[in-house]
Each structure stands twice: as C-alpha cells, then as structure tokens.
Design an enzyme around this catalytic site. Structure first.
Site, PDB file in Angstrom:
ATOM      1  CE1 TYR A  81     -20.130   8.455  32.291  1.00 44.00           C
ATOM      2  CE2 TYR A  81     -21.166   7.687  30.265  1.00 44.00           C
ATOM      3  CZ  TYR A  81     -20.560   8.686  31.003  1.00 44.00           C
ATOM      4  OH  TYR A  81     -20.384   9.925  30.443  1.00 44.00           O
TER       5      TYR A  81
ATOM      6  CD  GLU B 271     -20.042  12.114  33.232  1.00 44.95           C
ATOM      7  OE1 GLU B 271     -19.583  12.959  34.025  1.00 44.95           O
ATOM      8  OE2 GLU B 271     -19.364  11.607  32.308  1.00 44.95           O
TER       9      GLU B 271
END
Lengths: 403, 291
Positions: free
Chosen positions: A125, A213
């Site tokens: 991530y 993101e």
C-alpha cells in the site's frame, strides 16, 4: 476533484510510474478489441475487466442487474465481451456508493499482472497526502496491500510507515530508500520501489494533487513494481493551472443538481433530509443544518450562496432546493456582511413569484447589513413567507412548520 | 492590550486597486482603521482612496511604516503576496483570499517559519478590535466593544456569534477569523493562546467546524492553562456526512477525529462549555460569566 482509475494511471504513466497496463472501453465490442490490442502489446492472455466509477470497493461490489462483481477476471479473449457486458450500463453498488449505487459507463480492460514466476507476487500500500497538522505532505506505506488502510491503521498501527516531506527540499533519496527498506524489499524490487516512489511523488507535486492512493502496489513475480489501482484526487483550487487535468472531470459521476449549482457559483451538497436550506457562508450553512436537526427536522442539503449572492444566484438556489421532492420546508438564513440582505430579499421575492405555486413553508431569516430594508421587502411582497431575525426564532419556526 | 490589531496599527492593502480591495479598504477607512496605503504592482506612485499606492510591500513599509497588511490578491498570486509581506517586515498578515492552491500555502507557511510574523487566514473574514481597527471584510457594526475574545474558522458564523454576544449584553475584545482552508497561518490553538494571554479579554468563544485537529489541539491547550478563562465552544457540521466537502476546502470528514461529535467530546472533556445549538452561543457565555 476525483478522476477515474484509467485517467489516473495515464497521468502516472506520464511521469514514469509503472502501471498495470490497460485500455478503456465503452461497449463489449470495444472491450474485446481492447483485449486483443493489450495481448499484442503486453502478451497477457488473461484480462481484468474493471468498472470505472468514482468509488472504492469495486472488486467486492456487485452490479445490481446482473450480479457480476465490479472487477472480474477473464481467462480468455472470448470471456472479455460477455464479462464486460455484465458490467457496462449496470448499477454498481459498493460500500462507498450507498445503496443507490453508481452507473457504469466505462470499463478498463487491464493486463493480468499476477502471473507466476521466480518469486511470489506481493501487494503493498502506498499513498501521498497532505498532513494538515504538520503542514506538509506525507508518504504512507504498508506491507498490508489490498486491505482497507483505515482498518490497518486501527488494528495494527505499527504496520503503517510514514515519511514526511520537507517542503523546502522535497522528497529526498534517503526517504524513499527508507520506505522501501521498511517494506522489506531487496535487490531489483528495492530499486524499482525507490524509482516508483520518486516518480509518484513528482506526479503528485506537478499535478497539484490532494491525495494519491495506490492500493495495491504490486511486486510482480519478476520483481517489477506496478500500480494495479490508482485513486487520484486533485486540489480544485489548483486546477486553474492544469487545463488538461480539469478536462478529466466526469460530470456523470456527480449529482446533477450539484453540477447545476456549480454553474451559478453556488456550493451545494445534496443530503437525505426534509428541510432545505440556503445560507451565506460555509460555516453558517453547516450550523444551519445543525439547527434544522435540533428543531426536529433533517437537513436536505448544504447550500452556500457565497459572498456575491444576487437575485439570480438566489433564484437558482431556490430552484435547486425545490427540485428535491423530499423537501417539506425551506429555511433561508442570511447574515449580511458582504452580501446585503436587501439583495437576498429581492432574490427570494423574484424567485418566489417566478416559480409560482410554492406550497411548502418558507422561513426567511435575514440579519446584518440592510436587514431592515430586507424585512420591508419581504413584508411588502405579500408572500406567505415567515420572517425571523434571531436564529432561535428561525429554529422555532422550522419546528412549527414540521409539526 | 487587544491582540493583533488596534488603533495604532498601520495597515496596508495588497490588491488595493482591485474591486474587492477597493470596496473593503473603503469600508475599513470608514470604520476608522488606520489604512496608510496600498500595493498594486505597476501602479506605484498613484493615489487611491486618498492613499498612496506602492509597487512593492517593501516600498510601502519604508514610506509609511506599515506593520499590518491585508491581502485581497487573486488566488493564483496570493501565496506570493503573503511571502512578499513577510519579507518586507510586516508583522501581521491577514489573507482574505479564498481558493489558494494548497501546494502554494504549504510553501508560504514554510517560508514564514522562524520569521517574526503572524499570518491570519487565508480564506478568512479578517480581524477586528471593535472601535479601534477593522482589518477584514466583516460588517463592523455587529461587533460591540467588550471583553470576550472570539476565534472562528467561519465568516458569517463569526458575525452571528458577535451579534448574539451583543444581544446578551456582552462585547468583543478582538475577533479573529482564522479561515477555513486546510493550511492556515494561525491554527485555533495559537489564536486562543493570544486571547488567553490578553489582559483585555476575560472569556473566549471558540467556533470550529468539521475536519482537521485544530480544535482538539486548542482544547488540550485550554486545559493545560488550568482553564484560566472560561471558553464557550461550538462545532459546525454535526449533521455533515463523511467524505463530502462542506463549502470550505478544509471542511471534510476524513477520519473519526474529524467529526463534530469527536471534537465536541474532547472540548467538553477539557472543560470547555460546549453548545450544541449555534443559537445558544451568546446566552451561554452570559450565563458562564455570571457564574
């Protein structure tokens, strides 16, 4: 402003960020063509069909009409068309869209990047955003790729890596190395991750972004680092210097009433309640919503007419609120500073007369600059409008109207 | 002593000759603010509103001794204007401009670090010390002189609170509109601290809204002073849905700490008199001061 995954990936690719390659399609036929082309370009023989909407949770989300998930795998060229057909034109409901879901107009046909090889593929991530408290950007990374990062932060905060960027010098090499080491990478994958982070940060800075993101970032079996998904949020206030990015806006993703309000310079957000409101100033608008709730109603909207409200914008605001069939009463709350109450009063009167048969109670609270003139305009208009001076009285009148 | 601006402040207006600058400079002069001139690059040497126009803030400071600047420059050039003011030695910069890119403000705020300067705003209504100086766009007549300090992220909600205080028989020492952007020069805590340390302020009204952690920081600070002065607090956006921006660029609920509920809880825990209804600000303050 949000943009689609396929647009975000194109933006990133332009800065040298490696991405899961894909081609966007509007129809099942285009999807098949896209898959063929992708096969030629990348050699992939499996294809990921991904619904393009401005909301997360697409993989687990379901198309109401067909039961298909929002992201599906096609293991042959023949499967691409039917699988795209089960998504295109459908309504995708995810945990972020609300029960009404979002209509899917485009799918991204993407290459399969989870192919087997020397090492196991692994998901990470990575995000970049503004740390408001520190007044600088922060890179956040985690080995828990593909997961809901808020849940990771809640349950295992030690698994979130944070690196703050000094605005004076920007991202430094030691910082991206630190992140890549903390993610446990080595060898070729480590080098690729360092490059990935730098390219990503450059893209973020150059595009006046407010959030990137990338979830997941994938280490492939042959040690490449790729963006498999990309959520890009741009700072609306920076768009004036990015005409190309401003054009990526997809108004079909937005509430039509909110788009219309924007044309008049009104800031409108539709909500689910029964009392509409029109207010000058964002803070007072939120406070007015709160007053409505405390008076026993539920706010139907947020609407800030801004500092330059005139008869035309107020009329537009009026019409937008009235479009919502749930609205049982309207509270207009104007504290005149820059905007003069008499101008607002004129707007209310003109709009009321133009619209004609308004059969819900309207409470107008005007206070501040030229409040007396405004009250006079309302009172002499002969309209069935309740007026108030104190916020308290306005609240009480909303309560009466709902009773 | 009032805070930030008073009758001795020498104020210049950046973006003086533009429509906003002209209108509000006129209003400020009418109020009695000591506006000593303005800056519009390329119009130096001219006169506007019977005040001199300068090409640069440095020229204006040199010629007039200005120590306060108010900025009406358009968003694309506003961060630059803030840095120019700081470079020229201005002590209090009040940036009214709405819509400055966050990236520009990150740089400008960094530039101000270590300099003897206070930035208020951007995207704010300004600062007023009633009967002394209005350096902002607020309707001056709403703010009666008194001993309650006011700190707020919002423009019109500040006017609302000032009006309620007046109706409750109270007045204001200084009202500070800190602004509704994600990056602002003076966060809630710093503004509250100015008033906490001000001899002419007996009590404070603190108005916040959803998004960010400024109110929580301020609440912790207030507690750390031993609640030296009573504070009445309100948070706008109790009914705002998560993930949606409510007008102000900074007014968005991202995580759980951004909600009005979370902020109100922390504020109450820190001894702040939290009101649920924005209609109760004035009366609550009157009650608190009566004891």
């Amino acid at each position: 402003m949000n943009i689609h995954e396929y647009q975000a990936k194109e933006l990133l690719k332009g800065y040298g960020v490696k991405i899961q390659e894909g081609i966007v399609a509007n129809t099942p036929e285009e999807a098949t063509q896209a898959a063929k082309k992708l096969n030629e370009q990348t050699g992939t023989s499996w294809y990921v069909v991904k619904a393009q909407i401005h909301a997360g949770g697409r993989g687990k989300g379901k198309i109401q009409e067909t039961g298909s998930n929002g992201v599906v795998l096609a293991k042959s060229l023949d499967e691409v068309g039917p699988k795209a057909e089960a998504i295109l034109g459908g309504t995708l409901v995810t945990h972020q869209t609300g029960a009404e879901g979002k209509k899917v107009n485009k799918v991204l046909i993407a290459q399969d990047v989870y192919y087997p090889g020397d090492s196991e593929p692994k998901e990470y991530y990575l995000s970049i955003l503004l740390d408001r408290a520190k007044g600088c950007n922060v890179i956040m990374a985690s080995t828990e790729g593909g997961m809901d990062i808020e849940a990771v932060a809640e349950e295992t905060p030690e698994k979130i890596i944070k690196e703050w960027i000094d605005p004076r010098v920007g991202l430094q090499g030691f910082q991206s190395r630190k992140v890549a080491f903390q993610l446990g990478l080595e060898g070729q994958a480590f080098k690729e991750m360092v490059k990935f982070i730098h390219a990503l940060y450059k893209a973020y800075e150059d595009s006046d972004a407010s959030q990137f993101e990338i979830n997941p970032v994938l280490k492939t079996s042959d040690n490449q680092i790729l963006a498999v998904d990309a959520k890009v949020n741009l700072d609306d206030n920076g768009l004036f210097r990015h005409k190309d990015l401003a054009e990526l806006r997809d108004i079909t993703e937005e509430d039509p009433a909110e788009v219309e309000a924007g044309k008049y310079g009104l800031s409108y957000v539709k909500l689910d309640g029964n009392v509409g409101c029109m207010v000058n100033g964002a803070g007072l608008a939120m406070a007015t919503m709160d007053i409505i709730k405390l008076s026993g109603g539920e706010p139907a909207n947020f609407l800030d007419v801004g500092g330059t409200a005139n008869a035309e914008t107020v009329e537009a605001g009026f019409r937008i609120i009235m479009q919502d069939p749930n609205v049982k009463a309207i509270l207009i709350n104007i504290f005149g500073g820059i905007v003069r109450c008499d101008r607002v009063a004129n707007g209310v009167v003109e709009a009321y007369k133009k619209i004609g048969n308004i059969n819900i109670p309207i409470i107008v609270r005007l206070q501040g600059t030229n409040a007396e003139e405004a009250a006079q305009i309302i009172n002499e208009s002969g309209l069935a409008v309740e007026s108030a001076i104190l916020l308290k009285d306005a609240a009480a009148k909303v309560q009466q109207a709902l009773a | 002593m009032s805070v930030l601006v008073n009758k001795d402040s020498k104020v210049i207006v950046q973006g003086f000759t533009g429509s906003e600058g002209t209108f509000h400079a006129g209003q400020m002069i009418e109020y009695g603010t000591n506006v000593v001139g303005g800056v519009t690059p390329g119009k130096g040497g001219q006169s506007h509103l019977d005040r001199p126009v300068f090409n640069t803030v440095a020229d204006a400071v040199k010629e007039t001794g200005a120590d306060v600047s108010i900025i009406f420059v358009p968003p694309a050039f506003a961060a630059d204007a803030i840095m120019e003011a700081a470079d020229a030695g201005i002590k209090v910069i009040i940036a009214i401009t709405e819509g400055i890119p966050v990236k520009d403000m990150v740089v400008a705020k960094e530039y101000l670090k270590g300099k003897d300067v206070t930035l208020i705003g951007p995207n704010c209504p300004g600062v007023i010390t009633p009967e002394e100086a209005k350096v902002g766009i607020m309707p001056g007549f709403v703010f009666k002189k008194g001993r309650v300090g006011l700190v707020s992220k919002s423009g019109t909600l500040t006017y609302e609170a000032a009006d309620q205080l007046a109706k409750a028989g109270l007045g204001i020492s200084t009202a500070i509109g800190i602004g509704g952007d994600p990056i602002i020069g003076t966060p809630t805590k710093n503004a509250v601290q100015l008033l906490m340390e001000d001899d002419e302020t007996d009590a404070i009204v603190m108005i916040g809204e959803i998004g960010g952690n400024y109110e929580a920081q301020a609440a912790e600070y207030i507690k750390s002073t031993g609640n030296k002065k009573p504070v009445v607090g309100f948070i706008a956006g109790q009914t705002a849905p998560p993930g949606r921006r409510m007008g102000h660029a900074g007014a968005i609920i991202g995580g759980a700490e951004d909600t009005a509920e979370a902020k109100m809880r922390i504020m109450a825990e820190c001894g702040i008199h939290v009101v649920k209804s924005p209609a109760d600000i004035g009366e609550t303050m009157a009650k608190v001061l009566k004891g």
